[in-house]
Design an enzyme around this catalytic site. Sequence first.
Site, PDB file in Angstrom:
ATOM      1  N   ASP A   1     -15.302  61.737  -9.446  1.00 50.95           N
ATOM      2  CA  ASP A   1     -15.762  63.116  -9.241  1.00 50.95           C
ATOM      3  C   ASP A   1     -15.070  63.785  -8.045  1.00 50.95           C
ATOM      4  OD1 ASP A   1     -17.169  65.353 -10.008  1.00 50.95           O
ATOM      5  OD2 ASP A   1     -19.150  64.620  -9.425  1.00 50.95           O
ATOM      6  N   ASP A   2     -15.588  63.562  -6.853  1.00 51.61           N
ATOM      7  CA  ASP A   2     -15.031  64.151  -5.627  1.00 51.61           C
ATOM      8  C   ASP A   2     -14.938  63.052  -4.571  1.00 51.61           C
ATOM      9  OD1 ASP A   2     -15.158  67.168  -6.332  1.00 51.61           O
ATOM     10  OD2 ASP A   2     -17.141  66.409  -6.858  1.00 51.61           O
TER      11      ASP A   2
ATOM     12  N   HIS B   1     -12.746  62.100 -14.807  1.00 57.04           N
ATOM     13  CA  HIS B   1     -13.567  63.143 -14.158  1.00 57.04           C
ATOM     14  C   HIS B   1     -13.273  63.135 -12.666  1.00 57.04           C
ATOM     15  CE1 HIS B   1     -17.879  65.020 -13.712  1.00 57.04           C
ATOM     16  NE2 HIS B   1     -17.040  65.511 -12.809  1.00 57.04           N
TER      17      HIS B   1
ATOM     18  N   GLU C   1     -26.071  67.224 -15.233  1.00 57.76           N
ATOM     19  CA  GLU C   1     -25.902  66.617 -13.904  1.00 57.76           C
ATOM     20  C   GLU C   1     -27.177  66.916 -13.114  1.00 57.76           C
ATOM     21  OE1 GLU C   1     -22.868  68.380 -11.407  1.00 57.76           O
ATOM     22  OE2 GLU C   1     -22.809  66.658 -10.047  1.00 57.76           O
TER      23      GLU C   1
ATOM     24  N   HIS D   1     -12.125  66.056  -9.599  1.00 58.84           N
ATOM     25  CA  HIS D   1     -11.763  67.410  -9.150  1.00 58.84           C
ATOM     26  C   HIS D   1     -10.721  67.238  -8.059  1.00 58.84           C
ATOM     27  CE1 HIS D   1     -15.356  69.109 -11.170  1.00 58.84           C
ATOM     28  NE2 HIS D   1     -15.861  67.915 -10.902  1.00 58.84           N
TER      29      HIS D   1
ATOM     30  N   HIS E   1     -19.337  70.153 -17.626  1.00 63.36           N
ATOM     31  CA  HIS E   1     -20.391  69.491 -16.859  1.00 63.36           C
ATOM     32  C   HIS E   1     -21.723  69.913 -17.482  1.00 63.36           C
ATOM     33  CE1 HIS E   1     -17.252  68.822 -13.949  1.00 63.36           C
ATOM     34  NE2 HIS E   1     -18.066  68.340 -13.032  1.00 63.36           N
TER      35      HIS E   1
HETATM   36  N1  HPA Z   1     -20.536  69.245 -10.280  1.00 67.84           N
HETATM   37  C1  HPA Z   1     -20.283  70.524 -10.530  1.00 67.84           C
HETATM   38  N2  HPA Z   1     -19.215  71.135 -10.046  1.00 67.84           N
HETATM   39  C2  HPA Z   1     -18.373  70.457  -9.289  1.00 67.84           C
HETATM   40  C3  HPA Z   1     -18.601  69.125  -8.987  1.00 67.84           C
HETATM   41  C4  HPA Z   1     -19.734  68.492  -9.529  1.00 67.84           C
HETATM   42  O1  HPA Z   1     -20.016  67.293  -9.331  1.00 67.84           O
HETATM   43  N3  HPA Z   1     -17.572  68.738  -8.206  1.00 67.84           N
HETATM   44  C5  HPA Z   1     -16.759  69.792  -8.048  1.00 67.84           C
HETATM   45  N4  HPA Z   1     -17.244  70.847  -8.699  1.00 67.84           N
HETATM   46 ZN    ZN Z   2     -17.553  66.951 -11.516  1.00 66.98          ZN
END
Ligand code: HPA
Ligand code: ZN
Length: 340
Positions: free
Chosen positions: A280-281, A19, A202, A21, A199
């Site tokens: 994630d990011d 996971h 979250e 991006h 997703h």
């Molecule tokens: N959640 C939803 N969209 C996203 C995320 C995330 O954590 N990171 C990049 N796009």
């Molecule tokens: Zn994500």
Amino acid sequence: MNTNNLHQFIENMPKAELHLHIEGSFEPELMFKIADRNKIKIKYNSVEELKAAYQFNNLQEFLDIYYAGANVLQTEEDYYDLTMAYFYKINEQNVIHTEIMFDPQTHTDRGIEFLTVINGIKSAQDKAKEEFGITSKLIMSFLRHLDEDSAFKTLEQSLPFKNLIAAVGLDSSELGNPPSKFKNVFSQSIKLGFKTVAHAGEEGPAEYVWDALNNLSISRIDHGNKSLDDERLVNHLAEEKMPLTVCPLSNIKLCNVDKIENHPIKAMLNKGLVATVNSDDPAYFGGYMNENYLAVTEALNLTKEDVYQLTLNSFNASFLNEDEKSTLITKLDNYFESSK
Ligand code: HPA
Ligand code: ZN
């Protein structure tokens, strides 16, 4: 095992990321460099000023900055440099397999060709395989704040590159954009041979996780934290061995978990859920894979066996074929055995 040894065990362990991006791996230094190259003005005057803006109260506040950052990407070289920087980083962290999400609409909506984006990413994937032996897959994510027609258009644009993409996903603003909004485009994607992830849970409720399971035929849930609010759902996910791609530092930065000591990943394992650790990011949330593992290990007193289980889950939940999985799991097992 003492703390130092466990830290070393984590850092040197062969790992998989599921996971990530790619736009979220855009480090401020590279962002300024590419902006300069493309003669684009960034709203912030310096790397420090930009980093200081990385304070988020929720997902949307993050997304606004994340999309603004991605706007400086224009050429194939930009996408190559972005992706290669991520590979250099994970190679240092002993990540041996990664499944990278990208958001085509973030780029095509600004007039960048789909081809430009995917060629740049693909060249970096090839280089990483050749130079580091890192294997990777691509996941094309649809932006859920846009409509299903736009997702369909993106699916169509992707068809010439179908063999480069393992799965479609669903990301961006969750609340108010339930999975069922994309039921038709996911169904068409499956017909075309793509796997699916989404997703869910979250920020959105447990019902969105049910929705993704029932309407999008997903192979994995990205995040899924809110599943814990629904005992019947937890039991179902455990029975189905449905993997969750959990992102601890992301959950803290986006205020979905108040502090790392309260992170639910240990509880997930205890409930028999197939949890995995992901970043994630990483450029926005303060850490790549090792930092995520270390944060939860320290705060929740995870054992070496917990860490092993989380990593085994990642290899098993990957989109590699059975032979490839078995090769990488043997690497992990040998590492685990030799550390005893
Ligand atoms: N959640 C939803 N969209 C996203 C995320 C995330 O954590 N990171 C990049 N796009
Ligand atoms: Zn994500």
